[in-house]
Design an enzyme around this catalytic site. Structure first.
Site, mmCIF file in Angstrom:
data_model
loop_
_atom_site.group_PDB
_atom_site.id
_atom_site.type_symbol
_atom_site.label_atom_id
_atom_site.label_comp_id
_atom_site.label_asym_id
_atom_site.label_seq_id
_atom_site.Cartn_x
_atom_site.Cartn_y
_atom_site.Cartn_z
ATOM 1 N N GLY A 144 4.383 -3.572 0.194
ATOM 2 C CA GLY A 144 4.548 -3.214 -1.217
ATOM 3 C C GLY A 144 3.312 -3.614 -2.017
ATOM 4 N N LEU A 204 16.170 -6.429 4.914
ATOM 5 C CA LEU A 204 17.025 -7.129 3.940
ATOM 6 C C LEU A 204 18.285 -6.335 3.570
ATOM 7 C CD1 LEU A 204 14.434 -8.813 1.529
ATOM 8 C CD2 LEU A 204 15.487 -9.727 3.592
ATOM 9 N N THR A 242 13.264 -1.043 -5.067
ATOM 10 C CA THR A 242 12.632 -0.846 -6.385
ATOM 11 C C THR A 242 12.825 0.569 -6.959
ATOM 12 O OG1 THR A 242 10.549 -0.405 -5.254
ATOM 13 C CG2 THR A 242 10.859 -2.638 -6.097
ATOM 14 N N TYR A 247 19.858 -1.356 -10.893
ATOM 15 C CA TYR A 247 18.713 -2.112 -10.359
ATOM 16 C C TYR A 247 18.620 -3.467 -11.074
ATOM 17 C CZ TYR A 247 13.781 -3.539 -10.025
ATOM 18 O OH TYR A 247 12.617 -4.262 -9.879
ATOM 19 N N TRP A 291 6.338 -3.741 -15.141
ATOM 20 C CA TRP A 291 5.374 -2.625 -15.105
ATOM 21 C C TRP A 291 4.230 -2.901 -14.113
ATOM 22 C CZ3 TRP A 291 4.405 -0.258 -20.648
ATOM 23 C CH2 TRP A 291 5.617 -0.086 -21.303
HETATM 24 N N1 LIG Z 1 7.061 -2.210 -9.446
HETATM 25 C C1 LIG Z 1 7.393 -2.618 -10.663
HETATM 26 O O1 LIG Z 1 7.043 -2.001 -11.687
HETATM 27 C C2 LIG Z 1 8.187 -3.884 -10.841
HETATM 28 C C3 LIG Z 1 8.583 -4.255 -12.142
HETATM 29 C C4 LIG Z 1 9.317 -5.433 -12.300
HETATM 30 C C5 LIG Z 1 9.617 -6.209 -11.202
HETATM 31 N N2 LIG Z 1 9.219 -5.813 -9.955
HETATM 32 C C6 LIG Z 1 9.570 -6.663 -8.818
HETATM 33 O O2 LIG Z 1 8.365 -7.142 -8.238
HETATM 34 C C7 LIG Z 1 8.532 -7.321 -6.829
HETATM 35 C C8 LIG Z 1 7.402 -6.627 -6.105
HETATM 36 O O3 LIG Z 1 7.462 -5.251 -6.428
HETATM 37 P P1 LIG Z 1 6.436 -4.195 -5.851
HETATM 38 O O4 LIG Z 1 5.993 -3.353 -6.983
HETATM 39 O O5 LIG Z 1 5.440 -4.861 -4.960
HETATM 40 O O6 LIG Z 1 7.447 -3.334 -4.979
HETATM 41 P P2 LIG Z 1 7.159 -2.153 -3.968
HETATM 42 O O7 LIG Z 1 5.719 -1.791 -4.008
HETATM 43 O O8 LIG Z 1 8.188 -1.113 -4.213
HETATM 44 O O9 LIG Z 1 7.427 -2.845 -2.573
HETATM 45 C C9 LIG Z 1 8.703 -3.232 -2.193
HETATM 46 C C10 LIG Z 1 8.636 -3.746 -0.782
HETATM 47 O O10 LIG Z 1 9.960 -4.070 -0.384
HETATM 48 C C11 LIG Z 1 10.136 -3.607 0.913
HETATM 49 N N3 LIG Z 1 11.529 -3.306 1.222
HETATM 50 C C12 LIG Z 1 12.318 -2.350 0.680
HETATM 51 N N4 LIG Z 1 13.509 -2.345 1.299
HETATM 52 C C13 LIG Z 1 13.462 -3.317 2.243
HETATM 53 C C14 LIG Z 1 14.369 -3.789 3.217
HETATM 54 N N5 LIG Z 1 15.579 -3.223 3.385
HETATM 55 N N6 LIG Z 1 14.006 -4.826 4.001
HETATM 56 C C15 LIG Z 1 12.791 -5.388 3.888
HETATM 57 N N7 LIG Z 1 11.858 -4.968 3.001
HETATM 58 C C16 LIG Z 1 12.201 -3.939 2.199
HETATM 59 C C17 LIG Z 1 9.324 -2.332 1.005
HETATM 60 O O11 LIG Z 1 9.109 -2.045 2.357
HETATM 61 P P3 LIG Z 1 8.473 -0.645 2.856
HETATM 62 O O12 LIG Z 1 7.011 -0.766 2.558
HETATM 63 O O13 LIG Z 1 8.803 -0.593 4.290
HETATM 64 O O14 LIG Z 1 9.139 0.428 2.030
HETATM 65 C C18 LIG Z 1 8.086 -2.748 0.241
HETATM 66 O O15 LIG Z 1 7.176 -3.378 1.093
HETATM 67 C C19 LIG Z 1 9.935 -6.823 -6.522
HETATM 68 O O16 LIG Z 1 10.816 -7.899 -6.511
HETATM 69 C C20 LIG Z 1 10.282 -5.940 -7.701
HETATM 70 O O17 LIG Z 1 11.674 -5.873 -7.928
HETATM 71 C C21 LIG Z 1 8.508 -4.694 -9.758
#
Ligand SMILES: NC(=O)c1ccc[n+]([C@@H]2O[C@H](COP(=O)([O-])OP(=O)(O)OC[C@H]3O[C@@H](n4cnc5c(N)ncnc54)[C@H](OP(=O)(O)O)[C@@H]3O)[C@@H](O)[C@H]2O)c1
Length: 290
Positions: free
Chosen positions: A13, A42, A67, A130, A155
């Protein structure tokens, strides 16, 4: 002597990728174990305890999450298992081996009715599934391991993965105009800045006893429309950006109108300096150009 192990979930991610890049600088001090969904899924919470027990980390950074905000409305069970039940299991497993958990949460735990930046103790009230699943993840993490730090962010974008910045760049190259909502206010977070903050926290951890909920984003507060126009202005792309109300862009999951978070606690408790959002955006756009 063997180095303490830092186990990172969500390796592929945005945040996981940013931590991987940064880990090189800390490899003399820590052994990093970057874990993919294939190694630890997970959506199957019952497999978590064994996996953590087997690898004996000193610190777990949980960057994995479900996400897909709109899809979470219909895939509730999967979102709940990944964002809540498994987070509780990770916390339990960490407690059993005396490990610290750092897990990432979201501005979507708030309802968006605020008008000033949310402090860490502001009442939560998620308005989509979510947000609810992430809120429950926070609760289960704190209930199962007092040695937990929760970092709510908002964001998120970077050079890797799918995000608003990359989508805007693509659309602005393909189209003469784009419509972007101007009535949702928040603050962008450059994932490498968050990764840096996490490493700073980890370096302080042996002595620093602060735990619980923190907020992290870059500084500033803007609408998605402001974000898009700034991307257009920096890149000098020839595309018109039109402001539209959220009502003109209906989505399955409701979005909070206002989700700016107060970031003073993390700055103070962990001596973290936070970059202005425009400076980090420029850095990201420059890297994407190269
Ligand atoms: N993106 C945003 O704008 C945002 C905003 C607020 C908070 N957050 C939080 O910040 C954190 C990091 O977000 P990010 O943007 O880096 O997210 P991301 O780019 O969507 O990455 C999510 C990761 O979680 C993995 N994942 C999904 N389902 C899974 C499963 N069943 N088992 C194990 N791994 C799994 C994905 O694996 P794959 O690569 O295999 O799909 C990916 O590596 C998260 O907690 C998110 O909720 C994000």
């Amino acid at each position: 002597m063997s180095k303490p192990i830092i186990l990172v979930t969500g390796t592929n991610g945005q945040l996981g990728w940013s931590l991987q890049n940064l880990s090189i600088e800390y490899s003399h001090q820590f052994e990093f174990l970057f874990v993919t969904r294939e190694q630890l899924d997970l959506s199957k919470p019952t497999t978590v305890a064994n996996f953590i027990q087997q690898h004996q980390p000193k610190i777990v950074i949980n960057c994995a999450a479900y996400t897909a905000v709109d899809k979470a409305e219909t895939e509730q069970e999967t979102a709940l298992n990944i964002n809540a039940i498994s987070v509780g299991e990770i916390a339990k497993a960490c407690k059993a081996i005396d490990a610290i958990l750092i897990t990432i949460s979201t501005d979507y735990v708030f309802d968006g009715n605020g008008t000033t930046p949310y402090k860490i103790n502001h009442p939560t009230n998620p308005i989509n599934y979510y947000g609810y699943s992430k809120w429950l993840g926070e609760k289960l993490a704190l209930e199962n391991n007092a040695d937990t730090i929760i970092i709510r962010t908002s964001w998120v974008y970077c050079e890797h993965g799918n995000n608003f910045v990359k989508t805007m760049l693509r659309l602005m190259k393909e189209r003469v105009e784009v419509n972007v909502v101007n009535d949702q206010i928040g603050c962008p977070t450059y994932a490498p800045d968050l990764a840096q903050a996490i490493m700073q926290i980890i370096l302080l951890l042996p002595k620093n006893k602060h735990r619980g909920i923190y907020h992290f984003s870059n500084t500033g507060n803007i609408s998605w429309f402001n974000f898009a126009t700034t991307i257009r202005n920096i890149t000098e792309l020839n595309c018109l950006v039109n402001p539209i109300p959220s009502l003109a862009f209906p989505t399955p999951a409701k979005r909070p109108t206002y989700s700016v978070m107060d970031i003073t606690a993390i700055k103070k408790d962990f001596e973290i300096e936070i970059t202005d959002w425009q400076i980090s955006l420029k850095k990201c756009l420059k890297n994407l150009e190269q």
